[in-house]
Design an enzyme around this catalytic site. Structure first.
Site, short mmCIF file in Angstrom:
data_model
loop_
_atom_site.label_atom_id
_atom_site.label_comp_id
_atom_site.label_asym_id
_atom_site.label_seq_id
_atom_site.Cartn_x
_atom_site.Cartn_y
_atom_site.Cartn_z
N ASP A 8 0.86 -1.18 0.00
CA ASP A 8 0.00 0.00 0.00
C ASP A 8 0.90 1.24 0.00
OD1 ASP A 8 0.82 0.41 2.62
OD2 ASP A 8 -1.20 0.35 3.49
N HIS A 9 0.29 2.40 0.20
CA HIS A 9 1.05 3.65 0.10
C HIS A 9 2.15 3.78 1.15
CE1 HIS A 9 -2.79 4.10 2.24
NE2 HIS A 9 -2.06 4.71 3.14
N GLY A 67 1.98 -0.56 6.29
CA GLY A 67 2.61 0.16 7.39
C GLY A 67 3.09 -0.76 8.49
N GLY A 69 2.18 -4.30 8.31
CA GLY A 69 2.17 -5.68 7.80
C GLY A 69 0.97 -6.47 8.28
N GLY A 71 -2.48 -5.56 8.45
CA GLY A 71 -3.67 -5.52 7.59
C GLY A 71 -3.51 -6.44 6.39
N HIS A 99 7.75 -24.77 9.16
CA HIS A 99 6.71 -25.46 9.94
C HIS A 99 5.28 -25.19 9.45
CE1 HIS A 99 9.43 -26.00 13.74
NE2 HIS A 99 9.94 -26.53 12.65
N ASN A 100 5.01 -23.97 9.00
CA ASN A 100 3.63 -23.62 8.61
C ASN A 100 3.43 -23.69 7.10
OD1 ASN A 100 4.31 -20.97 10.83
ND2 ASN A 100 3.18 -22.79 11.44
N ARG A 110 6.81 0.45 8.34
CA ARG A 110 6.99 1.41 9.43
C ARG A 110 7.52 0.73 10.69
NH1 ARG A 110 1.12 4.09 8.11
NH2 ARG A 110 1.80 5.44 6.40
N ARG A 133 5.40 -34.20 10.64
CA ARG A 133 4.38 -33.82 11.62
C ARG A 133 3.78 -32.46 11.31
NH1 ARG A 133 9.20 -32.32 13.91
NH2 ARG A 133 9.23 -30.50 15.30
N HIS A 134 4.56 -31.62 10.63
CA HIS A 134 4.06 -30.28 10.29
C HIS A 134 3.01 -30.35 9.18
CE1 HIS A 134 6.97 -28.64 12.95
NE2 HIS A 134 7.96 -29.26 12.31
N ARG A 137 -0.32 -30.83 10.68
CA ARG A 137 -0.86 -29.60 11.29
C ARG A 137 -1.36 -28.63 10.22
NH1 ARG A 137 4.32 -29.85 15.33
NH2 ARG A 137 3.45 -31.48 16.65
C1 RB5 Z 1 -2.13 2.73 6.24
O1 RB5 Z 1 -2.07 3.97 6.85
C2 RB5 Z 1 -2.00 1.63 7.27
O2 RB5 Z 1 -3.18 1.47 7.96
C3 RB5 Z 1 -1.62 0.35 6.59
O3 RB5 Z 1 -0.42 0.54 5.90
C4 RB5 Z 1 -1.37 -0.87 7.45
O4 RB5 Z 1 -0.54 -0.57 8.52
C5 RB5 Z 1 -2.55 -1.64 7.88
O5 RB5 Z 1 -2.46 -2.68 8.50
#
Ligand code: RB5
Length: 151
Positions: A8-9, A67, A69, A71, A99-100, A110, A133-134, A137
């Site tokens: 994203d931005h 920002g 990771g 979301g 494992h996953n 950020r 075993r993984h 799971r």
């Molecule tokens: C965007 O401002 C922010 O919400 C997005 O990058 C992220 O952190 C969401 O999980």
């Protein structure tokens, strides 16, 4: 190996730098969002594009950056068959591959600096799923998904 990238931005610069880094290591990197500096991108749109590409087999794995990771991770995991892992350090990145059988890694631009992000990708893409075993799971995770998809 082919890797799909999305951001994203908040992570435009990190995505560009990581794509260049991974390309330099011989990975084929595909950009799944057209966002340019100064534009806005809602993270679920990019997460969905990369998750669907992984699910369809267009790429082997995905890297999603926003920002925090978080979301990206929540959104990508809504696509059946996706196991997205949010990582801020290399140990978890290695272990989630081993494992996953994680097929997408998400990071926060950020939260982690660019050199740490490169180390995290090195561990994630340098490790192999151990199976055994993984596998059982991971199959149980898939079973949860299948049970709820039937509702
Ligand atoms: C965007 O401002 C922010 O919400 C997005 O990058 C992220 O952190 C969401 O999980």
């Amino acid at each position: 190996m082919m890797i799909g990238f999305g951001c994203d931005h908040a992570a435009i610069e990190m995505k560009a730098e990581l794509m260049q880094y991974m390309s330099g290591k011989g990975y084929e990197c595909i950009d799944y969002d057209p966002i340019k500096p100064g534009e806005k991108m809602d993270y679920p749109i990019a997460a969905r594009a990369v998750a669907e590409a992984v699910k369809a087999g267009e790429v082997d794995k995905g890297v999603l950056l926003c920002g925090t990771g978080i979301g990206m991770c929540i959104a990508a995991n809504k696509v059946p068959g996706i196991r997205a892992a949010h990582c801020s350090e290399p140990y978890s990145a290695r272990l989630t591959a081993m494992h996953n059988d994680a097929n997408i890694i998400t990071m926060g631009a950020r939260v982690v600096g660019i050199e740490l992000a490169k180390m995290i990708l090195d561990e994630f893409f340098g490790a192999c799923f151990e199976g055994g075993r993984h596998q059982n799971r991971v199959d149980l995770i898939t079973q949860i998904e299948e049970d709820y998809c039937r509702i």
